[in-house]
Design a protein around this motif. Structure first.
Motif, short mmCIF file in Angstrom:
data_model
loop_
_atom_site.label_atom_id
_atom_site.label_comp_id
_atom_site.label_asym_id
_atom_site.label_seq_id
_atom_site.Cartn_x
_atom_site.Cartn_y
_atom_site.Cartn_z
N TYR A 1 41.43 44.98 47.94
CA TYR A 1 40.70 43.82 47.43
C TYR A 1 39.41 44.21 46.70
N PHE B 1 39.35 36.71 41.57
CA PHE B 1 39.18 37.75 42.58
C PHE B 1 38.93 39.14 41.98
N ILE C 1 43.71 35.67 47.69
CA ILE C 1 42.44 35.77 48.40
C ILE C 1 42.65 35.67 49.89
N ASN D 1 41.64 39.30 51.21
CA ASN D 1 40.18 39.31 51.39
C ASN D 1 39.83 39.42 52.88
#
Length: 482
Positions: free
Chosen positions: A349, A430, A337, A341
């Motif tokens: 992502y 995620f 992440i 991200n």
């Protein structure tokens, strides 16, 4: 920061960590207690129908543990087939978590121990059988020789139990992983606190890596080897019937939760209704798993070959792959992440590609170790002769190593697919919105979805896994050497 310091000094943080470590250790002990004797019996004795019993028993380890917990709920929950208030209270407790995970992970121990005892040098076994009874052969020869398999199994089970999120959450038992998930995927989103919580897990992961390198390491290649020696099983004589009953009893216990899911789905017309709920989840999971397994295989061929040929660089890469596997999935998830991200990487992502990244990071060790075990059994002189004739590295890899190791490469690829398909702990942190794999879809529907539909989705997952394993079995099946 201040929040991290507060968490580090809070008694609750260390209580949860201690509970999780004790729970994982207890699960490991139960899995070893079941798996070691079962692995010896199914791997080397004349138990009736031992291969079928091993297949039934081992199938559970390829399924998400929370799926099996859901099956046991339909057996021992208040409205279950054998349910009562007492059974439901026991199920929704630490005892329930330990029992389900112990039964679920026992096949890991059984399978590795069975492979370990099947790979023991026949000369040692034959010499012992000349003077000793089967029990002494098993305890004095087979088990000591299979010690790397036992240690490897213990490390794998402990790591899987420590990472487990779905079963404790479903059974409403708070452990360290649920506290981390609440700050990453729950309502109390606080990634900084999640990072602070995860720091104590880093030394635990490093300790597991050191133990694996010290007591298993290269010796585990023999455990994972695909060329097992064919020889007559150890005769149990008067103990054959009791041993057969025990083995089949444990094997049937392993598939009870699967049967209970099918019964619950059929009773509530869940299979028909599930078509409307499943969406693209199975396809999402298969696409991500297949793509990840292909990358894992490519890396496994390169690194595994180098590892088997004692490359120092490959040993470091192998250690990183082992560390990524034994490290709790939440630690890996936080790292992914943090790296991906951001606005500049949304192409990764925000798509299924992020699941591929997560699966490759966590399960690369599957490709590396399996293919390394295959290469370790290949004659070195073939590559040496090709190199002396001027063949380049790529040419030797393509023309010699891959043809000889094709069966092992296929096994590594299919095994990686199954590991990716069963994954929940990594993907749930995620997965891209609307592109969740089937494991996440079932997990998110467990709380509020119709029970027959959720059970039917669980059966769909079982069917997909069984189909992949069947293809693998048919692909890898070969005649025993005469």
């Amino acid at each position: 920061g201040a929040e991290g310091l507060r968490l580090w000094t809070a008694l609750r943080t260390w209580t949860l960590l201690g509970r999780s470590l004790i729970l994982s250790g207890t699960v490991t002990a139960i899995a070893l207690a079941i798996g070691i004797p079962l692995g010896v019996l199914l791997g080397r004795t004349d138990v009736a129908g031992r291969r079928i019993a091993l297949l039934l028993h081992a199938f559970a380890m390829f399924l998400p543990p929370f799926l099996l917990a859901l099956g046991w709920f339909h057996v021992f929950g208040r409205q279950g087939l054998l349910g009562s208030d007492a059974s439901a209270n026991a199920l929704f407790s630490e005892i329930g978590v330990i029992a389900i995970l112990g039964i679920t992970f026992a096949p890991v121990v059984t399978s590795l121990v069975a492979l370990g005892v099947m790979g023991v040098d026949p000369a040692l076994e034959e010499a012992a059988r000349t003077f000793a009874r089967p029990w002494r052969v098993a305890t004095r020869i087979l088990l000591p020789a299979a010690r790397p398999a036992v240690i490897l199994a213990a490390i794998v089970v402990f790591a899987l139990a420590l990472s487990e999120l779905g079963v404790p959450m479903f059974l409403r038992v708070e452990v360290f992983q649920t506290a981390v998930f609440a700050r990453l995927g729950g309502v109390d989103y606080a990634p900084g606190e999640a990072v602070a919580l995860l720091l104590p897990l880093v030394p635990v992961s490093i300790a597991l890596l050191i133990l694996e390198g010290r007591f298993a390491g290269r010796r585990s290649f023999a455990v994972l080897g695909l060329r097992l020696r064919s020889r007559p099983p150890l005769p149990l004589r008067r103990w054959r019937i009791p041993a057969t009953v025990v083995c089949w009893f444990v094997a049937l216990i392993s598939i009870i939760p699967i049967l209970s899911l099918a019964i619950r789905a059929a009773r509530g017309d869940g299979f028909r209704a599930a078509v409307e709920w499943v969406r693209l989840a199975p396809i999402n999971g298969l696409i991500a798993a297949t793509a990840a397994a292909s990358i894992i295989l490519f890396a496994g061929v390169i690194i595994g070959h180098a590892l088997a040929r004692r490359s120092k660089a490959a040993r470091w890469l192998d250690a990183l792959a082992v560390l990524a596997f034994v490290t709790p999935a939440s630690v890996l998830g936080v790292g992914i992440i943090a790296v991906w991200n951001r606005a500049s990487t949304q192409l990764i992502y925000g798509t299924l590609a992020i699941l591929v990244v997560g699966f490759v990071a966590r399960y690369a060790v599957v490709g590396v170790r399996v293919f390394a075990s295959v290469v370790a059994q290949m004659p070195v002189h073939l590559e040496a002769a090709a190199a002396a004739a001027g063949a380049s590295y790529c040419r030797r890899l393509v023309r010699i190593v891959l043809p000889l190791g094709a069966r092992g490469a296929a096994f590594a690829w299919l095994l990686a697919i199954v590991f990716c398909l069963r994954d929940l702990e990594t993907a749930v942190l995620f997965y891209p919105p609307g592109r969740e794999p089937l494991t996440v879809r079932i997990f998110t529907l467990e709380a509020n979805g119709p029970e027959p539909v959720v059970a039917a989705l669980g059966v769909f997952h079982v069917a997909i896994t069984a189909a992949v394993l069947t293809v693998g079995f048919l692909l890898l099946r070969r005649k025993e050497p005469e």
